[in-house]
Design a protein around this motif. Structure first.
Motif, mmCIF file in Angstrom:
data_model
loop_
_atom_site.group_PDB
_atom_site.id
_atom_site.type_symbol
_atom_site.label_atom_id
_atom_site.label_comp_id
_atom_site.label_asym_id
_atom_site.label_seq_id
_atom_site.Cartn_x
_atom_site.Cartn_y
_atom_site.Cartn_z
ATOM 1 N N ALA A 19 7.681 -40.857 -25.832
ATOM 2 C CA ALA A 19 8.895 -40.061 -26.044
ATOM 3 C C ALA A 19 9.955 -40.799 -26.848
ATOM 4 O O ALA A 19 10.112 -42.022 -26.740
ATOM 5 C CB ALA A 19 9.461 -39.638 -24.688
ATOM 6 N N ASN A 68 20.913 -42.671 -18.750
ATOM 7 C CA ASN A 68 21.246 -43.405 -19.969
ATOM 8 C C ASN A 68 22.316 -42.687 -20.768
ATOM 9 O O ASN A 68 22.423 -41.466 -20.752
ATOM 10 C CB ASN A 68 19.981 -43.657 -20.813
ATOM 11 C CG ASN A 68 19.703 -42.526 -21.790
ATOM 12 O OD1 ASN A 68 20.321 -42.451 -22.865
ATOM 13 N ND2 ASN A 68 18.790 -41.630 -21.427
ATOM 14 N N ASN A 98 12.222 -38.285 -34.861
ATOM 15 C CA ASN A 98 13.206 -37.543 -34.070
ATOM 16 C C ASN A 98 14.519 -37.518 -34.846
ATOM 17 O O ASN A 98 15.005 -38.544 -35.287
ATOM 18 C CB ASN A 98 13.370 -38.248 -32.711
ATOM 19 C CG ASN A 98 14.249 -37.495 -31.731
ATOM 20 O OD1 ASN A 98 15.457 -37.666 -31.721
ATOM 21 N ND2 ASN A 98 13.644 -36.670 -30.897
ATOM 22 N N GLY A 216 12.918 -39.780 -15.929
ATOM 23 C CA GLY A 216 12.046 -40.397 -14.929
ATOM 24 C C GLY A 216 11.577 -39.419 -13.871
ATOM 25 O O GLY A 216 11.817 -38.208 -13.969
ATOM 26 N N ILE A 219 13.017 -35.948 -12.582
ATOM 27 C CA ILE A 219 13.138 -34.710 -13.364
ATOM 28 C C ILE A 219 11.794 -34.002 -13.588
ATOM 29 O O ILE A 219 11.756 -32.952 -14.222
ATOM 30 C CB ILE A 219 13.858 -34.947 -14.718
ATOM 31 C CG1 ILE A 219 12.964 -35.706 -15.723
ATOM 32 C CG2 ILE A 219 15.169 -35.691 -14.523
ATOM 33 C CD1 ILE A 219 13.535 -35.698 -17.166
ATOM 34 N N ILE A 263 5.449 -39.462 -22.881
ATOM 35 C CA ILE A 263 5.788 -40.351 -21.773
ATOM 36 C C ILE A 263 6.940 -41.234 -22.212
ATOM 37 O O ILE A 263 6.872 -41.854 -23.285
ATOM 38 C CB ILE A 263 4.552 -41.182 -21.388
ATOM 39 C CG1 ILE A 263 3.510 -40.223 -20.798
ATOM 40 C CG2 ILE A 263 4.894 -42.280 -20.382
ATOM 41 C CD1 ILE A 263 2.150 -40.461 -21.245
HETATM 42 C C1 LIG Z 1 16.834 -44.832 -23.094
HETATM 43 C C2 LIG Z 1 16.488 -43.449 -23.570
HETATM 44 C C3 LIG Z 1 16.775 -43.067 -24.881
HETATM 45 C C4 LIG Z 1 16.466 -41.779 -25.349
HETATM 46 N N1 LIG Z 1 16.717 -41.438 -26.645
HETATM 47 C C5 LIG Z 1 16.359 -40.209 -27.114
HETATM 48 C C6 LIG Z 1 16.539 -39.866 -28.480
HETATM 49 O O1 LIG Z 1 17.006 -40.665 -29.309
HETATM 50 N N2 LIG Z 1 16.170 -38.597 -28.885
HETATM 51 C C7 LIG Z 1 15.617 -37.689 -28.016
HETATM 52 O O2 LIG Z 1 15.300 -36.569 -28.414
HETATM 53 N N3 LIG Z 1 15.408 -38.014 -26.716
HETATM 54 C C8 LIG Z 1 15.760 -39.244 -26.251
HETATM 55 N N4 LIG Z 1 15.521 -39.569 -24.932
HETATM 56 C C9 LIG Z 1 14.891 -38.572 -24.035
HETATM 57 C C10 LIG Z 1 13.375 -38.822 -23.900
HETATM 58 O O3 LIG Z 1 12.720 -38.713 -25.139
HETATM 59 C C11 LIG Z 1 12.742 -37.845 -22.886
HETATM 60 O O4 LIG Z 1 12.932 -36.520 -23.335
HETATM 61 C C12 LIG Z 1 13.341 -37.998 -21.496
HETATM 62 O O5 LIG Z 1 13.605 -39.344 -21.177
HETATM 63 C C13 LIG Z 1 12.444 -37.412 -20.403
HETATM 64 O O6 LIG Z 1 11.189 -38.079 -20.370
HETATM 65 P P1 LIG Z 1 10.850 -39.285 -19.318
HETATM 66 O O7 LIG Z 1 11.279 -38.822 -17.961
HETATM 67 O O8 LIG Z 1 9.376 -39.517 -19.456
HETATM 68 O O9 LIG Z 1 11.661 -40.462 -19.782
HETATM 69 C C14 LIG Z 1 15.847 -40.855 -24.459
HETATM 70 C C15 LIG Z 1 15.556 -41.241 -23.135
HETATM 71 C C16 LIG Z 1 15.864 -42.515 -22.689
HETATM 72 C C17 LIG Z 1 15.514 -42.901 -21.257
#
Ligand SMILES: Cc1cc2nc3c(=O)[nH]c(=O)nc-3n(C[C@H](O)[C@H](O)[C@H](O)COP(=O)(O)O)c2cc1C
Length: 301
Positions: A19, A68, A98, A216, A219, A263
């Motif tokens: 991700a 974050n 992205n 994480g 959600i 992920i």
């Molecule tokens: C530290 C961090 C930075 C992120 N930066 C972006 C981003 O630049 N663009 C975006 O579309 N999503 C961003 N996300 C969201 C993730 O791509 C994802 O959609 C979200 O964390 C849910 O997935 P997860 O639970 O597996 O982390 C970010 C998430 C985290 C934790």
């Protein structure tokens, strides 16, 4: 066993990607993870101008995830083209860029300038950024706006165009429909959920920005429900994101209607999590006699 995923005119080699924002620009992980086993790397968001990001702390741990507020820190379009694109040339997996911005022009400029580069497999449009013109609501909260922006971007590139949906809306399915109407090849969901943690001794929010985005394990049920709803509203592929830690979590998303998954936070604990998730999906398919990813969609109406 068929593991490829058709998105627009191209195919992802497998359904398991990393991700955006959680895997840097990919090169940071080259020594830790076999990149050839990834379905795609979704890059950190790119904006036209470089952004230093928000004050620290930008990431804090919560009982079942992370909060974050990075503030879209990134090197900006010019340095992205000169420093990061050349790295992608040697990557054995697709790189989806992205894209973020503060107005339509920003989104269009990034896509327009990157489109000539073969290293860019496609785009994921991050609609969680605040739309200053529309009173700081995220771009992704207004269906008419999403349809219009998607149409503009569609006109700029024939490459796969994935619209990334924010869960911080009343009806995520209506936003997905708008993206489809504007010509999106796929939607991905979900981005982070708005959250806040307060330091009770200092009596103020822990993040200097006040609120942040929750990701994480906490959600995952929200993400699975979003995929379930969105899949039943659109005909284009849905990419499931949110709280995937292991293959079982990813399989829930596939059963809900996802064609692929991403992920994020889990890679902070184990950078090889995406590789293990893919292995687990394959083992499940073998055990259950599923021949393609579409077979996952037969079970839940
Ligand atoms: C530290 C961090 C930075 C992120 N930066 C972006 C981003 O630049 N663009 C975006 O579309 N999503 C961003 N996300 C969201 C993730 O791509 C994802 O959609 C979200 O964390 C849910 O997935 P997860 O639970 O597996 O982390 C970010 C998430 C985290 C934790």
């Amino acid at each position: 066993m068929e593991l490829t995923v058709q998105i627009g005119t191209k195919k992802l080699p497998n359904p398991t990607g990393v991700a955006s924002g959680t895997f840097g620009y990919g090169s940071e992980y080259e020594e830790l993870v076999d990149l050839s086993s990834l379905g795609a790397i979704y890059s950190k968001a790119v904006t036209p101008e470089a952004r230093p990001g928000n004050d620290i702390p930008r990431i804090i741990e919560t009982p079942a995830g992370l909060l974050n507020s990075i503030g879209l820190a990134n090197v900006g379009l010019e340095r992205f083209i000169s420093e990061k694109l050349p790295l992608f040339r040697r990557f054995p997996c697709p790189v989806v860029v992205n894209v973020a911005g503060k107005n339509d022009e920003d989104y269009c400029r990034v896509v327009e300038e990157l489109d000539e580069f073969d290293e860019v497999w496609g785009y994921e449009i991050n609609l969680s950024c605040p739309n200053v013109k529309e009173g700081c609501l995220a771009f992704g909260s207004n269906p008419a706006y999403v349809e219009g922006l998607t149409r503009k971007l569609r006109g700029l590139s024939p490459k796969p165009m994935i619209i990334k949906l924010t869960p911080n809306v009343t009806d995520i399915a209506s936003i997905a429909k708008a993206a489809e109407a504007g010509g999106a090849d796929a939607v991905s969901c979900i981005n982070t959920l708005v959250g806040m943690v307060i330091d009770i001794h200092k009596k103020k929010p822990v993040l200097p920005a006040g609120t942040g985005g929750l990701s994480g394990p906490a959600i995952k049920p929200v993400g699975v429900a979003a995929v379930y709803r969105v899949k039943r509203a659109v005909g284009i592929p849905v990419i499931g994101i949110g709280g995937i830690q292991n293959a079982e979590d990813a399989i829930e998303y596939l059963l809900a209607g996802a064609s692929a998954v991403q992920i994020g936070t889990a890679t902070f604990v184990d950078p090889a999590a995406p590789v293990k998730v893919l292995a687990g999906i394959k083992a499940y398919m073998k055990e259950e006699g599923l021949e393609s990813l579409k077979d996952f969609h037969r079970y839940i109406p």
